[in-house]
Design an enzyme around this catalytic site. Structure first.
Site: not given
Length: 336
Positions: A58, A124, A203-204, A206-208, A211-212
């Site tokens: 990262y 990883h 990523s719970p 969905g990579r954002g 969450a809209g």
């Protein structure tokens, strides 16, 4: 510091929702400035998050440096996880699971994190050029030397988990797991339960997208999601329609779509710990508020009914990234 409900990951008792730190330094845009990132990390600790996840990859070390300068004055308050094998090789992302590379990356991580011990250290990715037994063996030696506390794997299959576990007990498997990426349910989630291995869901939401994320259709150049098929035409429109259905359920339940995603994951298995990432304190508090509510079974069933395995449109990874994962595919899954 307040307290949150807890779950177990290997030998560690951690907050039932942890914090994935990647997007503070890597992959997603826009990124916060240093002061904003430090403020979010300190806030997470103050409100009870006790599980922080980083990696050598990262920011090619920048994320570990961020945690090192921000959190280590409170080292006893949380469980620290980092990762090796996938990282910077000649200035580019690459795999090296050799024992020599693992030993070097670990030393670099300890220095950047300003610690002499990392609680949970993951491979990883699976390096196909190196037997998993050799890579795990390097971590066993690191554990015997007191440099790490427990061994984890990331984005690997049930078969690989069992091979690794035969060398040394594996404390955690970290894999993408959400309503729109349910590959873990094919085999590895069950294998973790059988072996006593914790499951850490990255990523719970969905990579954002789930969450809209209002910018999903206009991701800036350099955001890793822009290369992912599910964020590209023609798949994106179909996936946004799924989000509309999720949001309608959330509105009826008086919560947010992100909270429904996290509640669903927490309800799946007791050994699942989601680690959503965010650059927003408000979104972090929203995620953690999931733990303060009782979620009815019929609502969780309605959420799941929206997202069978085949619901998302498009492969989850582009071809090069897909080649670096060892996870199971479901029957009929589209691959890049």
């Amino acid at each position: 510091m307040t307290s949150l409900p807890t779950r177990t990951v290997g030998p560690f008792t951690v907050s039932a929702i942890g914090l994935g730190c990647m997007n503070l330094s890597h992959a997603y845009l826009p990124r916060p400035d240093a002061a904003e990132a430090e403020r979010l990390l300190r806030h997470a600790l103050d409100v009870g998050v006790t599980f922080f996840d980083t990696a050598a990859l990262y920011g090619f070390g920048a994320n570990e440096e961020l945690l090192g300068r921000t959190l280590m004055d409170r080292r006893g308050d949380f469980t620290l996880a980092s990762k090796c094998v996938l990282g910077e090789i000649d200035g580019k992302r690459g795999l090296d699971g050799s024992p020599e590379a693992i030993a070097k990356v670990l030393e670099d991580s300890l220095r950047r994190l300003q610690v002499d011990h990392i609680d949970l250290y993951y491979l990883h990715r699976l390096d196909p050029k190196v037997p998993i037994e050799e890579s795990v063996g390097a971590l066993v030696r690191a554990k015997e030397a007191g440099k790490i506390g427990a061994i984890g794997l990331s984005e690997m299959s049930a078969a690989t988990l069992r091979r690794a576990h035969a060398v040394h007990p594996i404390a955690a498997m970290q894999t993408e797991y959400s309503l729109w990426t349910r590959n873990a349910e094919v085999a590895v989630l069950g294998a973790c339960a059988q072996l006593g291995t914790g499951f850490v869901a990255f990523s719970p939401v969905g990579r954002g997208l789930l969450a809209g994320n209002p910018n999903a259709a206009n991701l800036p150049q350099g955001d890793i999601r822009a290369s992912m098929p599910r964020f590209q035409p023609p798949h994106l429109a179909a996936n946004l329609a799924l989000v509309d259905g999720l949001k309608a359920l959330a509105d009826q339940a008086g919560c947010t779509a992100a909270q429904l995603c996290l509640a669903w994951l927490l309800a799946k298995e007791d050994h699942v710990v989601p680690i959503p990432g965010t650059t927003s304190i408000a979104h972090l508090d929203e995620d953690l508020a999931t733990l303060a509510r009782v979620w009815p079974d019929d609502l969780m069933a309605a959420v799941e009914a929206l997202f069978p395995f085949s619901a998302p449109s498009g492969p989850r990874y582009p071809r090069e990234a897909q080649a670096q994962v060892d996870t199971e595919c479901w029957v009929g899954e589209p691959l890049a």
